[in-house]
Design a protein around this motif. Structure first.
Motif, PDB file in Angstrom:
ATOM      1  N   GLU A  82      13.052   4.025   9.536  1.00 44.43           N
ATOM      2  CA  GLU A  82      11.640   3.607   9.434  1.00 44.43           C
ATOM      3  C   GLU A  82      11.478   2.187   9.946  1.00 44.43           C
ATOM      4  OE1 GLU A  82      10.512   4.119   5.317  1.00 44.43           O
ATOM      5  OE2 GLU A  82      11.424   6.129   5.291  1.00 44.43           O
ATOM      6  N   ASP A  83      10.301   1.907  10.486  1.00 48.90           N
ATOM      7  CA  ASP A  83      10.053   0.607  11.106  1.00 48.90           C
ATOM      8  C   ASP A  83      10.062  -0.515  10.064  1.00 48.90           C
ATOM      9  OD1 ASP A  83       9.506  -1.279  13.027  1.00 48.90           O
ATOM     10  OD2 ASP A  83       7.750  -0.261  13.830  1.00 48.90           O
ATOM     11  N   ILE A  84      10.377  -1.706  10.537  1.00 55.63           N
ATOM     12  CA  ILE A  84      10.409  -2.880   9.654  1.00 55.63           C
ATOM     13  C   ILE A  84       9.502  -3.994  10.161  1.00 55.63           C
ATOM     14  CG2 ILE A  84      12.784  -2.526   8.837  1.00 55.63           C
ATOM     15  CD1 ILE A  84      13.345  -4.924  11.024  1.00 55.63           C
ATOM     16  N   THR A  85       8.804  -3.730  11.285  1.00 54.95           N
ATOM     17  CA  THR A  85       8.053  -4.796  11.955  1.00 54.95           C
ATOM     18  C   THR A  85       6.860  -5.281  11.130  1.00 54.95           C
ATOM     19  OG1 THR A  85       8.701  -3.829  14.058  1.00 54.95           O
ATOM     20  CG2 THR A  85       6.905  -5.445  14.097  1.00 54.95           C
ATOM     21  N   ASP A  86       6.071  -4.352  10.644  1.00 48.67           N
ATOM     22  CA  ASP A  86       4.866  -4.700   9.900  1.00 48.67           C
ATOM     23  C   ASP A  86       5.249  -5.389   8.584  1.00 48.67           C
ATOM     24  OD1 ASP A  86       2.502  -4.513   8.174  1.00 48.67           O
ATOM     25  OD2 ASP A  86       1.709  -3.178   9.714  1.00 48.67           O
ATOM     26  N   PRO A  87       4.581  -6.493   8.253  1.00 49.93           N
ATOM     27  CA  PRO A  87       4.860  -7.177   6.983  1.00 49.93           C
ATOM     28  C   PRO A  87       4.767  -6.247   5.770  1.00 49.93           C
ATOM     29  CG  PRO A  87       3.465  -8.559   8.361  1.00 49.93           C
ATOM     30  CD  PRO A  87       3.607  -7.250   9.082  1.00 49.93           C
ATOM     31  N   VAL A  88       3.945  -5.219   5.894  1.00 51.04           N
ATOM     32  CA  VAL A  88       3.798  -4.270   4.786  1.00 51.04           C
ATOM     33  C   VAL A  88       5.131  -3.586   4.456  1.00 51.04           C
ATOM     34  CG1 VAL A  88       2.690  -2.092   4.092  1.00 51.04           C
ATOM     35  CG2 VAL A  88       1.325  -3.909   5.156  1.00 51.04           C
ATOM     36  N   ALA A  89       5.959  -3.391   5.470  1.00 55.10           N
ATOM     37  CA  ALA A  89       7.285  -2.793   5.237  1.00 55.10           C
ATOM     38  C   ALA A  89       8.099  -3.679   4.300  1.00 55.10           C
ATOM     39  CB  ALA A  89       8.018  -2.595   6.560  1.00 55.10           C
ATOM     40  N   SER A  90       8.087  -4.980   4.574  1.00 50.78           N
ATOM     41  CA  SER A  90       8.797  -5.916   3.694  1.00 50.78           C
ATOM     42  C   SER A  90       8.201  -5.913   2.294  1.00 50.78           C
ATOM     43  CB  SER A  90       8.738  -7.338   4.280  1.00 50.78           C
ATOM     44  OG  SER A  90       9.469  -7.410   5.483  1.00 50.78           O
ATOM     45  N   ALA A  91       6.872  -5.880   2.237  1.00 45.90           N
ATOM     46  CA  ALA A  91       6.194  -5.898   0.938  1.00 45.90           C
ATOM     47  C   ALA A  91       6.574  -4.663   0.116  1.00 45.90           C
ATOM     48  CB  ALA A  91       4.677  -5.977   1.131  1.00 45.90           C
TER      49      ALA A  91
END
Lengths: 206, 206
Positions: free
Chosen positions: B125-134
């Motif tokens: 799964e992608d990690i680019t969007d800050p939402v992924a980190s959140a």
């Protein structure tokens, strides 16, 4: 099965890591009942150009790291080594000489390659001039004049060109590089992985 | 002596070799009575530019080799892994989030980094969007909204910038990269050499 195929060892006299691997690959091969097929490549002249890369020593950060790393690796393995500090060297004559000797005396060619490695990476003497190759070959009973004539021939140039092309077509992009039973390994630090492959012919950990 | 210094582990979530090393370095450190200090770098964005290098996958020959090599290395080590096939990903938000979490909860930050590695290199799964980190941070008890605010701050940007600069100034040019007691090691295949160093603090073979 191709268990009896030799391990292809791609080398360039100009590479310190190629030198270090040349001191390790034969023992590993012997332990596995394999021969080593020494195959020249021209790292700086051909391969790096295909990859669009600068010589390693000129790459910021990485160049300094590798300079130190080659020396510490040699020390750790107990292999005689010193940085020669020579500029503008190339291995074209040496590699043509290797291929010419290999064409009639393959075992002598390997000893010749080892002598050239020792010349550059232990004694710190240049290998660029064809006379350097002639000198080392002469110690092995090969007539210097015959070698000098041979490596200036169109056939010798073509042989090296074809050999490097064949390496590149197999995906060889660095030195040392090993191919064994269809698997490729780049770098002397991958010798344990090559051993794993020769033992299991599988990457699965199950 | 600096025997109790932690091992500096430079990582980037975007690097498959960084992921593989993240599964090995802590056990090696623990065996040697060391902690691991996880330090982010931005491999593609900063480091490769300094070196004048293209992304590895785009380098002829080497790119294909490394694609295969990461998968076989994972299999050999028994580490879950898959190539995600995602394009245009970057780890800026993830690395800012890591540094922010590290600033108040260093152990949680390491768990967060592992979760992000798992997200990209196991689940694909992608990690680019800050939402992924959140999302990943929230599972560790960190408020998503607080994280999203924090990593958009000038302070977070500056912190990552300074951290990458500090790494480069220490000669870090790739991932994974380890520094222990003044010695630098590039690549997961050098972990045995790091072990040698931690044991002997010498490269001499005598």
């Amino acid at each position: 099965m191709t268990d009896r195929e030799p391990i292809e060892f791609y080398f360039d006299i100009i590479s310190p890591y190629g030198y270090l691997a040349s001191k390790q690959i034969e023992l590993l091969a012997a332990r596995n009942g394999r021969d080593v097929d020494w195959r020249p490549v021209l790292l700086g002249i051909t391969v790096m150009k295909i990859m669009g890369m600068k010589p390693l020593r000129e790459i910021p950060l990485k160049g300094d790291y590798l300079y130190h790393d080659a020396a510490r690796t040699a020390a750790m393995l107990g292999i005689p080594f010193r940085h020669h500090g020579l500029k503008g060297i190339n291995s074209i004559a040496a590699m043509r000489a290797f291929l010419w000797i290999k064409s009639f005396a393959p075992l002598t060619a390997v000893v010749f390659a080892k002598k050239m490695y020792e010349r550059l990476w232990v004694r710190g003497e240049d290998i660029t001039d064809p006379v350097a190759s002639a000198e080392e070959a002469e110690k092995l009973g090969i007539e210097a004049a015959a070698l000098l004539t041979a490596i200036n021939s169109a056939a010798a140039k073509q042989a090296l060109h074809d050999t490097v092309d064949a390496a590149v077509s197999k995906g060889v992009f660095g030195v040392p590089f090993f191919i064994a039973d269809g698997e490729s390994f780049w770098g002397g630090d991958r010798l344990p992985m090559l051993q794993h492959w020769l033992t299991y012919h599988s990457w699965s950990s199950e």
